[in-house]
Design a protein around this motif. Structure first.
Motif, PDB file in Angstrom:
ATOM      1  N   HIS A  84       0.839  -1.191   0.000  1.00 16.63           N
ATOM      2  CA  HIS A  84       0.000   0.000   0.000  1.00 16.63           C
ATOM      3  C   HIS A  84       0.874   1.241   0.000  1.00 16.63           C
ATOM      4  CE1 HIS A  84      -3.996  -1.861   1.543  1.00 16.63           C
ATOM      5  NE2 HIS A  84      -3.774  -2.099   0.265  1.00 16.63           N
ATOM      6  N   ASN A  85       0.405   2.286  -0.700  1.00 17.17           N
ATOM      7  CA  ASN A  85       1.170   3.526  -0.847  1.00 17.17           C
ATOM      8  C   ASN A  85       2.565   3.194  -1.393  1.00 17.17           C
ATOM      9  OD1 ASN A  85       0.180   6.100  -0.514  1.00 17.17           O
ATOM     10  ND2 ASN A  85       1.477   6.503   1.231  1.00 17.17           N
TER      11      ASN A  85
ATOM     12  N   CYS B 217       5.912  -1.043   0.837  1.00 20.78           N
ATOM     13  CA  CYS B 217       4.868  -0.199   1.425  1.00 20.78           C
ATOM     14  C   CYS B 217       5.499   1.130   1.840  1.00 20.78           C
ATOM     15  CB  CYS B 217       4.270  -0.861   2.658  1.00 20.78           C
ATOM     16  SG  CYS B 217       3.524  -2.464   2.348  1.00 20.78           S
TER      17      CYS B 217
ATOM     18  N   THR C 122       3.876   3.447   3.598  1.00 24.62           N
ATOM     19  CA  THR C 122       2.898   3.973   4.546  1.00 24.62           C
ATOM     20  C   THR C 122       3.587   4.646   5.724  1.00 24.62           C
ATOM     21  OG1 THR C 122       2.823   1.808   5.597  1.00 24.62           O
ATOM     22  CG2 THR C 122       1.158   2.253   3.928  1.00 24.62           C
TER      23      THR C 122
ATOM     24  N   ASN D  18      -3.237   0.332  -4.103  1.00 30.56           N
ATOM     25  CA  ASN D  18      -4.004   0.811  -2.957  1.00 30.56           C
ATOM     26  C   ASN D  18      -5.438   0.279  -2.962  1.00 30.56           C
ATOM     27  OD1 ASN D  18      -1.922   2.198  -1.803  1.00 30.56           O
ATOM     28  ND2 ASN D  18      -2.585   4.220  -2.499  1.00 30.56           N
TER      29      ASN D  18
ATOM     30  N   GLN E 278       2.742   6.440  -9.947  1.00 30.13           N
ATOM     31  CA  GLN E 278       1.389   6.745  -9.503  1.00 30.13           C
ATOM     32  C   GLN E 278       0.337   5.738  -9.967  1.00 30.13           C
ATOM     33  OE1 GLN E 278       1.163   9.294  -7.156  1.00 30.13           O
ATOM     34  NE2 GLN E 278      -0.761   8.239  -6.791  1.00 30.13           N
TER      35      GLN E 278
ATOM     36  N   ARG F 210       0.772   2.783  -7.723  1.00 28.58           N
ATOM     37  CA  ARG F 210       0.343   3.101  -6.358  1.00 28.58           C
ATOM     38  C   ARG F 210      -1.174   3.107  -6.257  1.00 28.58           C
ATOM     39  NH1 ARG F 210       2.561   8.022  -2.601  1.00 28.58           N
ATOM     40  NH2 ARG F 210       4.121   6.489  -2.044  1.00 28.58           N
TER      41      ARG F 210
END
Length: 171
Positions: free
Chosen positions: A19-20, A38, A40, A81, A74, A77
């Protein structure tokens, strides 16, 4: 970037969907190496920040090449996500997208931090890194045993450097 380059990505630290996500740019990036982690904050898995704190000379967790930097892709990502992953808190069975996980963490674990690194796991990781480094050197020189390394060192009058630790030296 095509979707299939990141669709099955797994964080190389927590082994979950990153994630992220942050993409490491290693020496094998041009050859297709794509280690995602990750990115995050401290409240979640925090894999990328923990990885950066491990050493000054970062190695790619996939190919062991030199990490030259990192970037955010992006589309990757955003897509990653949307994938579900489990909550990192012990005894919690929640799973959801990054947005759902953020809400869950704020509601159910407002003071949570990532789990601490287990010293036994950290030592095993160090053993693995040293073993892989030794195997890389042995392979590069066509050697088959530690005795051959010692023989080459003595022939060339080389003393072991601090980072040339054998597994027996760790305990």
């Amino acid at each position: 970037m095509e979707k299939n380059e990141w669709a099955d990505a797994v964080c190389t630290v927590c082994m979950e969907c990153p994630h992220n996500a942050v993409l490491l740019l290693c020496s094998s990036h041009d050859k297709g190496c794509r280690p995602y982690m990750c990115g995050t904050s401290f409240r979640y898995s925090n894999c990328f920040d923990q990885y950066k704190k491990t050493k000054a000379n970062l190695k790619c967790p996939l190919c062991r090449g030199q990490v030259k930097g990192w970037t955010i892709v992006q589309p990757a990502r955003d897509g990653l996500n949307l994938k579900k992953r489990s909550c990192m808190q012990e005894k919690c069975s929640f799973a959801g997208t990054f947005k759902e996980l953020r809400k869950h963490m704020k509601k159910d674990h407002p003071c949570a931090h990532p789990r601490e690194i287990d010293p036994a796991v950290e030592m095993e990781w160090l053993r693995l890194e040293i073993s892989e480094d030794r195997n890389d050197v042995m392979s590069a020189y066509g050697l088959e045993s530690d005795e051959e390394i010692v023989r080459i060192r003595s022939r060339r009058n080389l003393r072991p450097r601090r980072e040339n630790i054998f597994l027996d030296d760790i305990g």
